[in-house]
Design an enzyme around this catalytic site. Structure first.
Site: not given
Length: 145
Positions: A38, A66, A142
């Site tokens: 990310h 993905k 996350h």
């Protein structure tokens, strides 16, 4: 071409420096995975192929395509500071998420994309994201939304 090589080296040095300052507390594996999936502080590719390049480069098309991923274009210290914001409920119901305003590129798989030729459409914006943080001091582990 020289600018791309310079940016690639800068990204490599940034990622290596992140390895050196990774926390030895909390969940280091999840933190490193968050960084890989990310964080792209300098947006190393500026074109419509950004997502295609980054998703492959960051190993998110190794076994399947993905469907969706978000890259955050802030330095890791700005992202880690989001962990100091008040907690909000995560999608899974836990209360370890925090929100912050950042520059991002969302990568959405195109409808005609099929593994192993994964193709993505980029959408750049500045918006509020939510990240889950763990550890002491807390680090992002996350990307929630």
């Amino acid at each position: 071409m020289a600018l791309q090589k310079t940016l690639a080296w800068l990204l490599l040095l940034t990622l290596l420096s992140l390895e050196l300052v990774q926390p030895s507390y909390g969940q280091p594996h999840m933190y490193q995975r968050f960084l890989r999936q990310h964080v792209d502080p300098i947006k190393t590719v500026n074109s419509n192929s950004y997502c295609n390049v980054m998703m492959q480069r960051r190993r998110m098309t190794a076994n399947h395509c993905k469907h969706f991923n978000t890259f955050v274009h802030e330095n890791i210290w700005n992202i880690r500071s989001i962990c100091s914001a008040p907690t909000v409920r995560c999608k899974n119901g836990q209360m370890n998420c925090h929100e912050g305003l950042v520059s991002v590129t969302d990568c959405k798989e195109t409808g005609s994309s099929m593994f192993p030729n994964c193709r993505y459409q980029p959408m750049a914006s500045t918006r509020i994201i939510a990240i889950a943080c763990n550890g002491n001091p807390p680090v992002p582990v996350h990307f929630d939304r």
